[in-house]
Enzyme design. Structure first.
Site, PDB file in Angstrom:
ATOM      1  N   ASP A  15       5.985  -1.975  -2.414  1.00  0.00           N
ATOM      2  CA  ASP A  15       4.836  -2.156  -3.297  1.00  0.00           C
ATOM      3  C   ASP A  15       4.744  -0.906  -4.163  1.00  0.00           C
ATOM      4  O   ASP A  15       5.420   0.093  -3.916  1.00  0.00           O
ATOM      5  CB  ASP A  15       3.552  -2.357  -2.486  1.00  0.00           C
ATOM      6  CG  ASP A  15       2.316  -2.576  -3.374  1.00  0.00           C
ATOM      7  OD1 ASP A  15       2.469  -3.191  -4.448  1.00  0.00           O
ATOM      8  OD2 ASP A  15       1.226  -2.115  -3.010  1.00  0.00           O
ATOM      9  N   SER A  16       3.871  -0.953  -5.155  1.00  0.00           N
ATOM     10  CA  SER A  16       3.663   0.224  -5.991  1.00  0.00           C
ATOM     11  C   SER A  16       2.949   1.333  -5.235  1.00  0.00           C
ATOM     12  O   SER A  16       2.990   2.490  -5.636  1.00  0.00           O
ATOM     13  CB  SER A  16       2.854  -0.145  -7.241  1.00  0.00           C
ATOM     14  OG  SER A  16       1.570  -0.615  -6.869  1.00  0.00           O
ATOM     15  N   TYR A  47       1.487  -0.647 -10.992  1.00  0.00           N
ATOM     16  CA  TYR A  47       2.317  -1.582 -11.758  1.00  0.00           C
ATOM     17  C   TYR A  47       1.466  -2.458 -12.678  1.00  0.00           C
ATOM     18  O   TYR A  47       1.947  -2.969 -13.677  1.00  0.00           O
ATOM     19  CB  TYR A  47       3.064  -2.518 -10.810  1.00  0.00           C
ATOM     20  CG  TYR A  47       4.253  -1.934 -10.076  1.00  0.00           C
ATOM     21  CD1 TYR A  47       4.725  -0.645 -10.321  1.00  0.00           C
ATOM     22  CD2 TYR A  47       4.915  -2.700  -9.119  1.00  0.00           C
ATOM     23  CE1 TYR A  47       5.817  -0.146  -9.637  1.00  0.00           C
ATOM     24  CE2 TYR A  47       6.005  -2.212  -8.431  1.00  0.00           C
ATOM     25  CZ  TYR A  47       6.462  -0.938  -8.680  1.00  0.00           C
ATOM     26  OH  TYR A  47       7.542  -0.458  -7.994  1.00  0.00           O
ATOM     27  N   GLY A  48       0.189  -2.626 -12.318  1.00  0.00           N
ATOM     28  CA  GLY A  48      -0.652  -3.641 -12.950  1.00  0.00           C
ATOM     29  C   GLY A  48      -0.866  -3.506 -14.436  1.00  0.00           C
ATOM     30  O   GLY A  48      -1.198  -4.486 -15.106  1.00  0.00           O
ATOM     31  N   CYS A  78       3.891  -7.226  -3.568  1.00  0.00           N
ATOM     32  CA  CYS A  78       3.142  -6.897  -4.775  1.00  0.00           C
ATOM     33  C   CYS A  78       3.125  -8.122  -5.680  1.00  0.00           C
ATOM     34  O   CYS A  78       4.188  -8.626  -6.066  1.00  0.00           O
ATOM     35  CB  CYS A  78       3.807  -5.719  -5.485  1.00  0.00           C
ATOM     36  SG  CYS A  78       3.089  -5.304  -7.089  1.00  0.00           S
ATOM     37  N   ASN A  79       1.938  -8.604  -6.003  1.00  0.00           N
ATOM     38  CA  ASN A  79       1.824  -9.780  -6.874  1.00  0.00           C
ATOM     39  C   ASN A  79       2.373  -9.502  -8.267  1.00  0.00           C
ATOM     40  O   ASN A  79       3.043 -10.341  -8.865  1.00  0.00           O
ATOM     41  CB  ASN A  79       0.359 -10.216  -6.975  1.00  0.00           C
ATOM     42  CG  ASN A  79      -0.187 -10.748  -5.668  1.00  0.00           C
ATOM     43  OD1 ASN A  79      -0.565  -9.981  -4.795  1.00  0.00           O
ATOM     44  ND2 ASN A  79      -0.229 -12.061  -5.528  1.00  0.00           N
ATOM     45  N   THR A  80       2.073  -8.314  -8.807  1.00  0.00           N
ATOM     46  CA  THR A  80       2.518  -7.984 -10.158  1.00  0.00           C
ATOM     47  C   THR A  80       4.037  -7.929 -10.234  1.00  0.00           C
ATOM     48  O   THR A  80       4.648  -8.453 -11.172  1.00  0.00           O
ATOM     49  CB  THR A  80       1.919  -6.630 -10.600  1.00  0.00           C
ATOM     50  OG1 THR A  80       0.484  -6.722 -10.563  1.00  0.00           O
ATOM     51  CG2 THR A  80       2.357  -6.280 -12.008  1.00  0.00           C
ATOM     52  N   CYS A 189      -4.042  -9.503  -5.464  1.00  0.00           N
ATOM     53  CA  CYS A 189      -3.319  -8.234  -5.447  1.00  0.00           C
ATOM     54  C   CYS A 189      -3.340  -7.732  -4.013  1.00  0.00           C
ATOM     55  O   CYS A 189      -4.378  -7.831  -3.336  1.00  0.00           O
ATOM     56  CB  CYS A 189      -3.983  -7.216  -6.379  1.00  0.00           C
ATOM     57  SG  CYS A 189      -3.328  -5.527  -6.231  1.00  0.00           S
ATOM     58  N   THR A 190      -2.216  -7.209  -3.544  1.00  0.00           N
ATOM     59  CA  THR A 190      -2.141  -6.817  -2.133  1.00  0.00           C
ATOM     60  C   THR A 190      -2.994  -5.591  -1.818  1.00  0.00           C
ATOM     61  O   THR A 190      -3.265  -5.316  -0.640  1.00  0.00           O
ATOM     62  CB  THR A 190      -0.688  -6.555  -1.707  1.00  0.00           C
ATOM     63  OG1 THR A 190      -0.098  -5.570  -2.573  1.00  0.00           O
ATOM     64  CG2 THR A 190       0.126  -7.836  -1.772  1.00  0.00           C
ATOM     65  N   HIS A 191      -3.439  -4.863  -2.830  1.00  0.00           N
ATOM     66  CA  HIS A 191      -4.391  -3.769  -2.582  1.00  0.00           C
ATOM     67  C   HIS A 191      -5.775  -4.307  -2.197  1.00  0.00           C
ATOM     68  O   HIS A 191      -6.515  -3.650  -1.454  1.00  0.00           O
ATOM     69  CB  HIS A 191      -4.562  -2.896  -3.830  1.00  0.00           C
ATOM     70  CG  HIS A 191      -3.491  -1.871  -4.040  1.00  0.00           C
ATOM     71  ND1 HIS A 191      -2.234  -2.198  -4.496  1.00  0.00           N
ATOM     72  CD2 HIS A 191      -3.480  -0.525  -3.864  1.00  0.00           C
ATOM     73  CE1 HIS A 191      -1.511  -1.090  -4.601  1.00  0.00           C
ATOM     74  NE2 HIS A 191      -2.246  -0.065  -4.224  1.00  0.00           N
TER      75      HIS A 191
END
Length: 280
Positions: A15-16, A47-48, A78-80, A189-191
């Site tokens: 992920d970012s 990344y978003g 990461c969705n983005t 978003c995974t955050h």
């Protein structure tokens, strides 16, 4: 079936930043005998709001590193990143199991009673063709209202979490979804699972808040099983499998800062985790 060397290799996860830890937690719980190499690409966080070509470059760079490391599969936590470059990664590594993230639009569309689903996501995810196609696919089931949340990832990357700032950012977004009669809010978003309690409190008891960590873990397990790549659980049960021994952590940022965020978000059971600096 005898276990091969490949079975024993770790699953790569990236992920970012710390958002992927929400997915890692689900993976550890649902696949208790697997090991993981987790990369936080913090030097390029977030990344978003990056241009698509930059995100694609990072996805391919990290995919190359994890593949060369010998990981038997990869989770794009990461969705983005998934929206920007999952297709490119799969084309580059056609025979390597790759699992990406997708906002839970389908289950939300089946769950809603009002016919309105809200999604909170990054600017790039909401603008992506992949996301728009996903929404169009389920439009007959529900009206989907997507809200970009610029700045939220950066707040979640702060240690400790700035609760008031996060609530101030989220409040108008959640209230707008409620004004449109949304009764399900998808965390795109995974955050965002790390602030799910704040979102749930703002939305109230009549609104469901759903994330995608467990569905991704189930998808990975099914994929590994179909490829004959699952670890033999009887072996790891005999040997013991402490959670700290199951994950190698890497960051392109500051290992000390990442360790602090890891403990803040996942708890003191990770106190013995070692974070390695990664220069890619």
């Amino acid at each position: 079936m005898a276990e091969t060397n490949l079975n024993c290799q770790a699953v790569g996860v990236f992920d970012s930043g710390v958002g992927g830890l929400s997915v890692l937690a689900a993976l550890l719980d649902h696949l208790p005998h697997e090991r993981f190499d987790f990369v936080a690409d913090e030097r390029y966080l977030p990344y978003g709001d990056k241009p698509q070509h930059e995100i694609s470059d990072r996805v391919l760079t990290l995919s190359h590193w994890l593949h060369n490391r010998g990981c038997k599969a990869m989770v794009m936590a990461c969705n983005t990143a998934t929206a920007a470059a999952a297709g490119q990664a799969r084309a580059t590594y056609a025979n390597w199991p790759i699992v990406g993230m997708e906002p839970a639009v389908k289950p939300a569309s089946l769950m809603t009673r009002t016919g309105v689903v809200g999604i909170l996501a990054t600017t790039n995810t909401v603008a992506s063709a992949r996301f728009k196609n996903l929404v169009e696919r389920y439009e007959p089931l529900a009206r989907v209202i997507a809200k970009p949340c610029p700045g939220l990832v950066e707040l979640i990357e702060t240690c400790p979490l700035p609760q008031t700032d996060i609530e101030n950012l989220l409040e108008p977004l959640v209230h707008d979804l409620l004004n449109h009669q949304a009764d399900v809010i998808v965390l795109g978003c995974t955050h965002y699972p790390f602030v799910a309690p704040i979102i749930a409190r703002l939305a109230g008891p009549g609104v469901a808040v759903i994330e995608t960590g467990l569905p991704v873990a189930k998808q990975l397990k099914a994929r590994l099983d179909s490829e004959g790549l699952l670890v033999d659980g009887s072996v790891t049960q005999k040997q013991g499998n402490p959670v700290n021994d199951r994950v190698n952590f890497f960051t392109t940022g500051n290992p000390v800062a990442f360790k602090a965020k890891l403990l803040n978000l996942l708890g003191q059971e990770w106190a013995d985790a070692r974070i390695q600096a990664l220069a890619v």
